[in-house]
Design a protein around this motif. Structure first.
Motif, PDB file in Angstrom:
ATOM      1  N   SER A  39       0.766  -1.170   0.052  1.00  0.00           N
ATOM      2  CA  SER A  39       0.184  -0.012   0.112  1.00  0.00           C
ATOM      3  C   SER A  39       0.851   1.333  -0.015  1.00  0.00           C
ATOM      4  O   SER A  39       0.159   2.180   0.164  1.00  0.00           O
ATOM      5  N   CYS A  40       2.362   0.984  -0.140  1.00  0.00           N
ATOM      6  CA  CYS A  40       2.923   2.231   0.000  1.00  0.00           C
ATOM      7  C   CYS A  40       3.025   3.199  -1.607  1.00  0.00           C
ATOM      8  O   CYS A  40       2.860   2.599  -2.551  1.00  0.00           O
ATOM      9  N   ASN A  78      16.087   5.172  -7.127  1.00  0.00           N
ATOM     10  CA  ASN A  78      15.193   6.051  -6.570  1.00  0.00           C
ATOM     11  C   ASN A  78      14.046   5.798  -6.005  1.00  0.00           C
ATOM     12  O   ASN A  78      13.681   5.972  -4.738  1.00  0.00           O
ATOM     13  N   VAL A  79      13.292   4.610  -6.552  1.00  0.00           N
ATOM     14  CA  VAL A  79      11.951   4.246  -6.202  1.00  0.00           C
ATOM     15  C   VAL A  79      12.283   3.341  -4.771  1.00  0.00           C
ATOM     16  O   VAL A  79      11.590   3.494  -4.110  1.00  0.00           O
ATOM     17  N   TYR A  83      10.873   3.630  -1.074  1.00  0.00           N
ATOM     18  CA  TYR A  83      10.257   2.613  -0.479  1.00  0.00           C
ATOM     19  C   TYR A  83      10.959   2.208   1.206  1.00  0.00           C
ATOM     20  O   TYR A  83      10.145   2.076   1.996  1.00  0.00           O
ATOM     21  N   LEU A  84      12.133   2.180   0.839  1.00  0.00           N
ATOM     22  CA  LEU A  84      12.888   1.849   2.326  1.00  0.00           C
ATOM     23  C   LEU A  84      12.630   2.720   3.146  1.00  0.00           C
ATOM     24  O   LEU A  84      12.717   2.357   4.464  1.00  0.00           O
ATOM     25  N   GLY A  90       9.397   0.338   3.844  1.00  0.00           N
ATOM     26  CA  GLY A  90      10.776  -0.585   4.664  1.00  0.00           C
ATOM     27  C   GLY A  90      10.618   0.176   5.982  1.00  0.00           C
ATOM     28  O   GLY A  90      11.342  -0.507   6.886  1.00  0.00           O
ATOM     29  N   ASN A  91      10.248   1.448   6.239  1.00  0.00           N
ATOM     30  CA  ASN A  91      10.470   2.176   7.570  1.00  0.00           C
ATOM     31  C   ASN A  91      11.681   2.129   7.922  1.00  0.00           C
ATOM     32  O   ASN A  91      12.005   2.018   9.205  1.00  0.00           O
ATOM     33  N   LEU A  92      12.804   2.383   7.089  1.00  0.00           N
ATOM     34  CA  LEU A  92      13.943   2.619   7.595  1.00  0.00           C
ATOM     35  C   LEU A  92      14.863   3.892   7.706  1.00  0.00           C
ATOM     36  O   LEU A  92      15.895   4.104   7.521  1.00  0.00           O
ATOM     37  N   SER A  93      13.833   4.859   7.695  1.00  0.00           N
ATOM     38  CA  SER A  93      14.617   6.351   7.467  1.00  0.00           C
ATOM     39  C   SER A  93      15.386   6.577   8.501  1.00  0.00           C
ATOM     40  O   SER A  93      16.278   7.576   8.728  1.00  0.00           O
ATOM     41  N   ASP A  94      15.323   5.779   9.798  1.00  0.00           N
ATOM     42  CA  ASP A  94      16.607   6.101  10.912  1.00  0.00           C
ATOM     43  C   ASP A  94      17.972   5.759  10.283  1.00  0.00           C
ATOM     44  O   ASP A  94      19.135   6.215  10.928  1.00  0.00           O
TER      45      ASP A  94
END
Length: 107
Positions: A39-40, A78-79, A83-84, A90-94
Protein backbone atom coordinates in the motif's frame (compact mmCIF):
# COMPACT_ATOMS: atom_id res chain seq x y z
CA UNK A 1 -12.32 -18.21 -29.32
CA UNK A 2 -9.01 -19.81 -30.20
CA UNK A 3 -7.02 -16.71 -29.20
CA UNK A 4 -8.62 -16.62 -25.76
CA UNK A 5 -7.85 -20.32 -25.21
CA UNK A 6 -4.22 -19.73 -26.24
CA UNK A 7 -3.92 -16.86 -23.75
CA UNK A 8 -5.37 -19.03 -20.97
CA UNK A 9 -2.96 -21.86 -21.85
CA UNK A 10 -0.04 -19.41 -21.75
CA UNK A 11 -1.12 -18.25 -18.28
CA UNK A 12 -1.36 -21.83 -17.08
CA UNK A 13 2.11 -22.61 -18.48
CA UNK A 14 3.52 -19.54 -16.74
CA UNK A 15 1.94 -20.68 -13.46
CA UNK A 16 3.47 -24.15 -13.78
CA UNK A 17 6.91 -22.89 -12.73
CA UNK A 18 5.53 -20.48 -10.14
CA UNK A 19 6.23 -20.92 -6.45
CA UNK A 20 3.69 -19.80 -3.87
CA UNK A 21 4.61 -18.16 -0.59
CA UNK A 22 2.70 -18.98 2.60
CA UNK A 23 0.66 -15.77 2.17
CA UNK A 24 -0.61 -16.87 -1.25
CA UNK A 25 1.59 -14.60 -3.33
CA UNK A 26 3.71 -16.19 -6.05
CA UNK A 27 7.01 -15.72 -7.84
CA UNK A 28 8.43 -17.29 -10.97
CA UNK A 29 12.16 -16.87 -11.56
CA UNK A 30 12.01 -18.76 -14.85
CA UNK A 31 9.46 -16.35 -16.36
CA UNK A 32 10.84 -13.34 -14.42
CA UNK A 33 7.77 -12.20 -12.50
CA UNK A 34 6.51 -11.96 -8.95
CA UNK A 35 3.41 -10.80 -7.13
CA UNK A 36 3.44 -8.54 -4.11
CA UNK A 37 1.03 -6.50 -2.04
CA UNK A 38 1.99 -3.05 -1.01
CA UNK A 39 0.00 0.00 0.00
CA UNK A 40 3.11 2.19 -0.03
CA UNK A 41 2.89 5.41 -2.06
CA UNK A 42 6.07 6.65 -3.74
CA UNK A 43 6.75 10.28 -4.74
CA UNK A 44 6.87 10.52 -8.51
CA UNK A 45 7.46 13.47 -10.82
CA UNK A 46 4.80 13.87 -13.50
CA UNK A 47 4.46 16.49 -16.17
CA UNK A 48 1.55 18.79 -15.62
CA UNK A 49 -0.82 19.25 -18.55
CA UNK A 50 -0.99 22.97 -17.81
CA UNK A 51 2.73 23.69 -17.85
CA UNK A 52 6.12 22.15 -18.47
CA UNK A 53 7.02 21.94 -14.79
CA UNK A 54 7.01 18.56 -13.12
CA UNK A 55 4.65 18.11 -10.20
CA UNK A 56 5.36 15.62 -7.44
CA UNK A 57 2.51 13.21 -6.80
CA UNK A 58 2.40 10.01 -4.80
CA UNK A 59 1.72 6.82 -6.74
CA UNK A 60 1.43 3.17 -5.62
CA UNK A 61 4.76 1.31 -5.61
CA UNK A 62 3.78 -1.05 -8.47
CA UNK A 63 2.87 1.96 -10.66
CA UNK A 64 6.15 3.68 -9.80
CA UNK A 65 8.09 0.58 -10.82
CA UNK A 66 6.04 0.09 -13.99
CA UNK A 67 6.63 3.69 -15.06
CA UNK A 68 10.41 3.33 -15.16
CA UNK A 69 11.71 3.85 -18.68
CA UNK A 70 14.63 1.47 -18.18
CA UNK A 71 14.71 -1.96 -16.63
CA UNK A 72 18.32 -1.45 -15.52
CA UNK A 73 18.89 -1.79 -11.78
CA UNK A 74 20.20 1.75 -11.35
CA UNK A 75 16.99 3.23 -12.77
CA UNK A 76 15.08 1.58 -9.88
CA UNK A 77 17.27 2.99 -7.11
CA UNK A 78 15.27 6.16 -6.49
CA UNK A 79 12.01 4.22 -6.20
CA UNK A 80 13.69 1.65 -3.94
CA UNK A 81 15.16 4.41 -1.76
CA UNK A 82 11.71 6.00 -1.33
CA UNK A 83 10.17 2.62 -0.51
CA UNK A 84 12.82 1.81 2.09
CA UNK A 85 12.28 5.06 4.00
CA UNK A 86 8.47 5.16 3.76
CA UNK A 87 6.69 4.41 7.04
CA UNK A 88 4.34 2.06 5.19
CA UNK A 89 7.26 0.56 3.26
CA UNK A 90 10.62 -0.43 4.69
CA UNK A 91 10.40 2.12 7.53
CA UNK A 92 14.20 2.52 7.56
CA UNK A 93 14.38 6.33 7.69
CA UNK A 94 16.60 6.11 10.80
CA UNK A 95 19.29 4.47 8.66
CA UNK A 96 19.34 6.98 5.77
CA UNK A 97 22.51 8.71 7.01
CA UNK A 98 24.40 5.45 7.46
CA UNK A 99 26.96 4.62 4.77
CA UNK A 100 25.59 1.10 4.42
CA UNK A 101 22.12 2.42 3.50
CA UNK A 102 23.19 3.42 -0.02
CA UNK A 103 24.91 0.05 -0.43
CA UNK A 104 21.62 -1.58 0.52
CA UNK A 105 19.70 0.55 -2.01
CA UNK A 106 22.13 -0.42 -4.77
CA UNK A 107 22.09 -4.13 -3.94
Amino acid sequence: TVRKEEEENDKEEDKSSAVMYADGLQYDLENKWYEFRCSCLIPSAVSSAMNTQKDIVKVPLPDALASLSSKQAQSCQNVIRHYLVATDGGNLSDLVNKEAFEDFVMA
